[in-house]
Structure formats: C-alpha cells, structure tokens
Design an enzyme around this catalytic site. Structure first.
Site, mmCIF file in Angstrom:
data_model
loop_
_atom_site.group_PDB
_atom_site.id
_atom_site.type_symbol
_atom_site.label_atom_id
_atom_site.label_comp_id
_atom_site.label_asym_id
_atom_site.label_seq_id
_atom_site.Cartn_x
_atom_site.Cartn_y
_atom_site.Cartn_z
ATOM 1 N N ARG A 1 0.491 -5.494 -4.265
ATOM 2 C CA ARG A 1 0.231 -4.903 -3.030
ATOM 3 C C ARG A 1 -1.408 -5.292 -2.467
ATOM 4 N NH1 ARG A 1 2.584 -0.223 -0.984
ATOM 5 N NH2 ARG A 1 0.562 0.928 -0.824
ATOM 6 N N ARG B 1 -8.427 -12.239 -3.315
ATOM 7 C CA ARG B 1 -8.758 -13.549 -2.536
ATOM 8 C C ARG B 1 -10.220 -14.088 -2.963
ATOM 9 N NH1 ARG B 1 -10.063 -8.913 1.013
ATOM 10 N NH2 ARG B 1 -8.116 -8.766 2.197
ATOM 11 N N ARG C 1 6.784 9.880 -8.664
ATOM 12 C CA ARG C 1 5.640 10.096 -9.083
ATOM 13 C C ARG C 1 4.729 11.241 -8.215
ATOM 14 N NH1 ARG C 1 3.163 11.018 -13.707
ATOM 15 N NH2 ARG C 1 0.896 10.575 -13.777
ATOM 16 N N ARG D 1 -8.645 8.818 -7.364
ATOM 17 C CA ARG D 1 -9.731 8.318 -6.398
ATOM 18 C C ARG D 1 -10.673 9.707 -5.615
ATOM 19 N NH1 ARG D 1 -5.165 5.079 -3.177
ATOM 20 N NH2 ARG D 1 -3.459 6.414 -3.343
ATOM 21 N N GLU E 1 -8.216 13.048 -5.898
ATOM 22 C CA GLU E 1 -6.608 12.854 -6.020
ATOM 23 C C GLU E 1 -6.299 12.698 -7.470
ATOM 24 O OE1 GLU E 1 -5.380 9.872 -3.204
ATOM 25 O OE2 GLU E 1 -3.409 9.373 -4.462
ATOM 26 N N TYR F 1 8.684 2.271 -1.810
ATOM 27 C CA TYR F 1 7.458 2.275 -1.682
ATOM 28 C C TYR F 1 6.969 1.643 -0.491
ATOM 29 C CZ TYR F 1 2.680 2.248 -3.856
ATOM 30 O OH TYR F 1 1.437 2.322 -4.226
ATOM 31 N N ASP G 1 5.042 1.329 3.174
ATOM 32 C CA ASP G 1 3.704 2.001 3.799
ATOM 33 C C ASP G 1 4.122 2.342 5.350
ATOM 34 O OD1 ASP G 1 1.897 1.164 2.003
ATOM 35 O OD2 ASP G 1 2.172 -1.010 2.485
HETATM 36 N N1 UDP Z 1 -4.541 -0.303 -8.605
HETATM 37 C C1 UDP Z 1 -5.616 -0.642 -9.675
HETATM 38 N N2 UDP Z 1 -6.835 -0.122 -9.363
HETATM 39 C C2 UDP Z 1 -7.303 0.278 -8.278
HETATM 40 C C3 UDP Z 1 -6.523 0.402 -7.269
HETATM 41 C C4 UDP Z 1 -5.226 0.092 -7.463
HETATM 42 O O1 UDP Z 1 -5.040 -0.815 -10.699
HETATM 43 O O2 UDP Z 1 -8.576 0.621 -8.267
HETATM 44 C C5 UDP Z 1 -3.300 -0.557 -8.656
HETATM 45 C C6 UDP Z 1 -2.362 0.582 -9.039
HETATM 46 O O3 UDP Z 1 -1.446 0.164 -10.062
HETATM 47 C C7 UDP Z 1 -1.938 1.042 -7.659
HETATM 48 C C8 UDP Z 1 -1.529 -0.229 -7.223
HETATM 49 O O4 UDP Z 1 -2.723 -1.065 -7.428
HETATM 50 O O5 UDP Z 1 -0.662 2.021 -7.884
HETATM 51 C C9 UDP Z 1 -1.283 -0.100 -5.777
HETATM 52 O O6 UDP Z 1 -2.492 0.279 -4.933
HETATM 53 P P1 UDP Z 1 -2.779 1.064 -3.495
HETATM 54 O O7 UDP Z 1 -4.109 1.167 -3.361
HETATM 55 O O8 UDP Z 1 -1.791 0.015 -2.698
HETATM 56 O O9 UDP Z 1 -1.936 2.660 -3.736
HETATM 57 P P2 UDP Z 1 -1.195 3.387 -2.819
HETATM 58 O O10 UDP Z 1 -2.701 3.762 -1.824
HETATM 59 O O11 UDP Z 1 -0.107 3.105 -2.213
HETATM 60 O O12 UDP Z 1 -1.554 4.855 -3.751
#
Ligand code: UDP
Length: 376
Positions: A177, A181, A256, A287, A308, A356, A358
């Site tokens: 996801r 880059r 989850r 976060r 969170e 999952y 978006d």
């Molecule tokens: N992820 C990570 N470190 C980070 C952010 C994301 O390892 O700092 C991984 C983690 O496994 C997460 C996945 O990338 O579940 C997808 O992140 P995303 O931000 O897309 O998750 P969402 O916002 O859907 O919770």
C-alpha cells in the site's frame, strides 16, 4: 407491514459510503429507501465532527485519494476538497524519518544522496537477508523492497502492533500500500487526486441523504429484527459484517480494531504535522493526528490531538480492518458463496465484502452496484 411502512423499495443496512451512495442514486431514479444504522450517526467511519473550529475525524485520519476520475468527480458534487497532501513523519525512538519510503528517508537512514546509492544499499541488504524469489509474507516483501534497516526501524514494530501478529504471518500486499520511490517526494500517496473536504466528511453524507425519498434511522440494529426486515423489504443492501449476516455459521472472520484517545491543548501547533507514526514496538499507539493541520482550520490557540491505539477485535468492538490472510480469505470465499444465494440482498462495503478498501474503492464499488441494479 410494521417495518416497511412507506412501501420502501430498499432497506439499506449501514449509513457509510456504500449505503449512502446507493440510497442517493436510488432516489435519483425515483426509488425510496430506508437506511438503518446501528450507530448514532451517518457516515460510517468517515464521520467527522467540528470542535473548537477543527474538523475532527472520529474514526481515524481519512484522506481521500484516487486515480479514478469518475469517483473524484462524483465525490466533488457533494463537497469541495482542500488540496491537502498527506506527508507523514515517522518517529522511531526519537529519530525522525519521512514517509513513505523515499530519497529523504534513505538520506536520513544512510546518508545516501543519489537514487543509485540508495538502490545499491537496498540491494546489499536484500542479498544479506538471503532473499530472492517471490516474497512469502510481509517481512520478506518489506526487506525486498527497502532493506533490513528500514524494515527494522519503520515497519516491523508498527506493523506487529497494528495487526497484533508477526510480520511473517501477514500478507505481503499490506506493505505494498505504501509507495517506495527514488525521488525526494514525501507524498504518502501516488494518486493524482487527493484532499480532505473543507467542511468535513459528515457534510457529504448530509447532502447525499437529503431527499424526500430517503429516511434514515440511527441507533437501529438490523439484527434485532432481521427476519421481519427480510420478509417486508423487496431488496436489501447490507454493508455490515458478512459473517454476522449469516450468524457466524461457518465461523468468525477476524478483524482488527482500533481505539482513539483525544486531548485538547491551548496552542495552535502541538506536533508540527498532521500525522506522526510511532514505529517502535513499545509505544502502545501507532500514530498521532493533529487535526487542524489537515485543513489549516481551527480556533486560535486550540488544537486537538488524537492517539490511535490498535486493539484486538471481538464482537463488542468496532471492526475496522479485515485480516485478509489466507485463512480468512478462504473463509470469506465460503461466506461469499452463501451470499450469492441471497437473491434479494446486495452485500457491499469494507465489511460486507471483507476487503481492505480505501474510500475511493468503496465509492467505485457502490457506483458499480448502482449501475448493475439500474441497468434497464
Ligand atoms: N506501515 C508501517 N509503518 C508505518 C506505516 C505503515 O509498517 O509507519 C505498514 C503497516 O503494516 C500498515 C501498512 O503499512 O498496516 C499500511 O499502512 P497505511 O498507512 O496504508 O494503513 P491505514 O492508514 O490503512 O491504517
């Protein structure tokens, strides 16, 4: 007819984006819908409220991003977007890194200054980890993409607390996801269109559902009268958990959950960024959001910070994320077969399809379902 009092054409279970779009489009075609929503508000997890002039996302940061012009034009009928570009900072035990994984991250991690140097470093770490061939799980996928150092500091701890299981037991698509880059570009998404609605997300739903042909009943649980609803409504759009619809008869799908803790401070800038990820294993939250940075709005000298916390899901908690590993995906397929036999029920949304998704994907799926339903 105790429930379908107005001769509704549709019962829509859940007032999230899938259900709201369906009701809106049905109304445009002269069809009448009753939406029932278990929670006290519309908008599902997109729900936002205003506090101290700040749009707070009650169920976690929602940034609309898509490459799908049709979806982007569609959602823009209901709101103006503010052009916000998500640029996440990661805090690993006090060290700060830019996300997603890009030249800034590589420079901060290794001091490398060119794409070539960065690629060489990643290749060296991938080889040292003994990885070749198709990655079998999230850990292998992550190390193949960005090497062991970044995996260890920015992914492993975050991922394992987010999902409550080992990175070696998670599907590799989850980490894909995030962009990787070789440019100095901190945009968290690769999509062409991105932003947050200027008046919050709830305003979108209020507009979508503003029709004489749509009634909304909040605090109403489908399962307290499932049989009656099924008997009285010609068609049902169901956006709840697919396994719950079938009374978990084939077993429980795993989800989850997360919970949030918010605090208000007398300043207009507490952490200097909209989202900061805490990527170590020990910090219990994943976060921290500071809402006023999403749209540069808010009363003077006020800010709201939300932490969170990931948590295990059980039937008393909100299901946020489907766990799309092999075991659950197999079980979902069986439920999907049962769903195919329910001729008067359309299953949709993140929970109804156990995907999952978006937001833009839910919008797209709802528009496709509408197209199919009203094709004649
Ligand atoms: N992820 C990570 N470190 C980070 C952010 C994301 O390892 O700092 C991984 C983690 O496994 C997460 C996945 O990338 O579940 C997808 O992140 P995303 O931000 O897309 O998750 P969402 O916002 O859907 O919770």
């Amino acid at each position: 007819m105790e429930y379908n009092t107005k001769n509704y054409d549709y019962l829509i279970v859940g007032a999230g984006p899938y259900g709201a779009i369906f009701a809106h489009e049905a109304a445009k075609r002269g069809k009448r819908s009753l939406i029932i929503e278990r929670r006290a508000h519309v908008g599902g997890n997109m729900y936002t409220h205003k506090e101290n002039g700040i749009n707070v996302h009650d169920f976690g940061a929602h940034i609309f991003h898509t490459d799908n012009k049709e979806v982007w034009d569609y959602v823009n009928q209901f709101t103006e977007f503010n052009g916000y570009i998500n640029q996440v900072v990661a805090n690993y035990k006090g060290e700060l890194y830019n996300l997603p994984f890009n030249m800034n991250t590589f420079y901060q991690m290794w001091g490398v200054k060119t794409p070539e140097e960065a690629a060489a470093k990643i290749e060296e770490q991938k080889v040292a980890a003994g990885l070749s061939g198709i990655p079998k799980n999230l850990e292998e996928q992550a190390i193949s993409l960005i090497g062991t150092d970044i995996y260890t500091k920015l992914i492993k701890g975050y991922t394992e607390k987010q999902w409550g299981r080992k990175a070696t037991e998670l599907p590799s698509f989850i980490i894909r996801r995030l962009p990787v880059r070789y440019t100095f570009d901190n945009n968290y998404f690769n999509h062409r269109y991105q932003g947050v609605p200027v008046d919050g997300y709830t305003a979108i739903f209020d507009k979508m559902l503003d029709s004489e042909l749509i009634d909304v009943q909040v605090n109403t649980d489908f399962f307290s009268h499932k049989e009656e609803y099924l008997a009285e409504f010609p068609k049902i759009v169901y956006t709840g958990m697919i396994d719950q619809y079938f009374n978990y008869e084939l077993g429980e799908l795993e989800y989850r959950s997360v919970r949030f803790e918010s605090e208000t401070f007398e300043t207009d800038n507490k952490q200097g960024n909209a989202v900061i990820n805490y990527t170590d294993a020990e910090t219990p939250f994943t976060r921290v959001m500071e809402w006023r940075h999403f749209d540069k709005k808010g009363d003077e000298n006020k800010t709201i910070i939300t932490k969170e916390y990931p948590q295990d899901w059980d039937r008393t908690k909100e299901a946020y994320y489907p766990v799309n590993d092999t075991k659950n995906s197999e079980l979902f397929k069986k439920y999907r077969k049962l769903a195919d036999n329910e001729k008067t029920v359309i299953f949709g949304g993140r929970l109804g399809n156990y995907q999952y998704y978006d937001m833009d994907q839910v919008f797209n799926a709802a528009l496709k379902a509408v197209e199919k339903e009203f094709k004649d």
